[in-house]
Design an enzyme around this catalytic site. Structure first.
Site, short mmCIF file in Angstrom:
data_model
loop_
_atom_site.label_atom_id
_atom_site.label_comp_id
_atom_site.label_asym_id
_atom_site.label_seq_id
_atom_site.Cartn_x
_atom_site.Cartn_y
_atom_site.Cartn_z
N GLY A 15 0.80 -1.23 0.00
CA GLY A 15 0.00 0.00 0.00
C GLY A 15 0.83 1.27 0.00
N THR A 16 2.14 1.14 -0.16
CA THR A 16 2.98 2.33 0.01
C THR A 16 3.08 3.20 -1.24
OG1 THR A 16 4.90 0.93 -0.42
CG2 THR A 16 4.41 1.45 1.88
N GLY A 20 -1.80 0.38 -4.75
CA GLY A 20 -2.09 0.11 -3.33
C GLY A 20 -2.31 1.40 -2.56
N TYR A 151 6.58 -13.89 -13.91
CA TYR A 151 5.56 -13.00 -13.34
C TYR A 151 4.16 -13.48 -13.68
CZ TYR A 151 2.55 -8.95 -12.76
OH TYR A 151 1.50 -8.13 -12.40
#
Ligand SMILES: NC(=O)c1ccc[n+]([C@@H]2O[C@H](COP(=O)([O-])OP(=O)(O)OC[C@H]3O[C@@H](n4cnc5c(N)ncnc54)[C@H](OP(=O)(O)O)[C@@H]3O)[C@@H](O)[C@H]2O)c1
Length: 254
Positions: A15-16, A20, A151
């Protein structure tokens, strides 16, 4: 966002920054209290500064570490008590074509993106309120790029277990959904470590190959994620594409 989330508790992994952080900001604006995680000390500090004075708890927690995931559950219990809405959003990607993919890089993708996502849900499950929700961030189905095999595989695995968890959480009326972004303009474009030139090229490709002929914004992803988490009360096991039509079979002819 129509819902008032006053009194609601949410947790956002990764979330930084990027999507997010946009999800965190939308939750805070709606009145929720939020725990958000990241791993990099600088971006954690940036988020602390940006969210200072709001009902946000910025926590260092590496999704690659089972000990950190267990500690995150303890922190969430202390800070929030319970979780109404869980967003499993963290993720990394790195470009490498077949011959260049090392075992370590393969494992890094699966440890963070897949194992980290799964065990985050397992550890936080006791804190989830019955009737709550989980939203995973996957990736657009047809976003097939040379160099992103590890990925893509790691995110396909998330998509797969999200379906099973949607079934397993039915008795608790916890809805499990996913947002599947296409090309979204974030600081990393989802691929940390890109040079500015590589990032610009990725953005250019996004503009050219997306039917709506642009990249998406983090706010557009946050709107979709909160819709699934909060407002889509009769939807579970849904994956909502937020990709400008990329995976929807539309032509890119105009
Ligand atoms: N951008 C796109 O075009 C795109 C497209 C499809 C899917 N996605 C997916 O969407 C999600 C968000 O992407 P984004 O572009 O917003 O990425 P981003 O800006 O790079 O943000 C990723 C977030 O995940 C965190 N994170 C990374 N590794 C972590 C770890 N081991 N433990 C805990 N947190 C970790 C980052 O924190 P740190 O600062 O500590 O690294 C950051 O908060 C990802 O899952 C990505 O794969 C992105």
């Amino acid at each position: 966002m129509s819902s008032n989330l006053t009194g609601k508790k949410a947790l956002v992994t990764g979330g930084t920054h990027g999507m997010g952080l946009a999800i965190v900001k939308a939750l805070l604006a709606a009145g929720a209290e939020v725990v958000l995680t990241g791993r990099n000390e600088q971006t954690l500090e940036d988020a602390r500064t940006e969210l200072a004075g709001q009902a946000a708890h910025v926590v260092r927690s590496d999704a690659a570490s089972m000990a950190d995931i267990a500690a995150l559950a303890d922190t969430a219990r202390e800070r929030l008590g319970q979780i109404d809405h869980l967003f499993v959003n963290h993720g990394i990607a790195a470009f490498a074509e077949l011959a260049e993919v090392t075992e370590a890089e393969w494992d890094r993708h699966f440890t963070i993106n897949t194992k980290g996502a799964f065990f985050t849900v397992q550890a936080l499950s006791p804190l989830l309120v019955d009737g709550g929700s989980i939203v995973f961030t996957t990736v657009g189905n047809d976003l097939i790029f040379p160099g992103l095999s590890a990925y893509s595989a790691s995110k396909e695995a998330v998509r797969a277990f999200a379906h099973v968890l949607a079934a397993e959480f039915l008795p608790r009326k916890i809805r499990v959904n996913s947002v599947a972004p296409g090309f979204i303009e974030t600081p990393t474009m989802g691929v940390p470590g890109l040079s500015e030139q590589e990032r610009e090229e990725f953005v250019r490709q996004g503009h050219e190959s997306t039917p709506l002929r642009r990249t998406g914004t983090v706010e557009e992803v946050a709107t979709a994620a909160l819709f699934l988490a909060v407002d889509a009360t009769f939807s579970t096991n849904v994956e909502l594409a937020v990709d400008g039509g990329f995976a929807q079979g539309l032509p890119v002819t105009h």
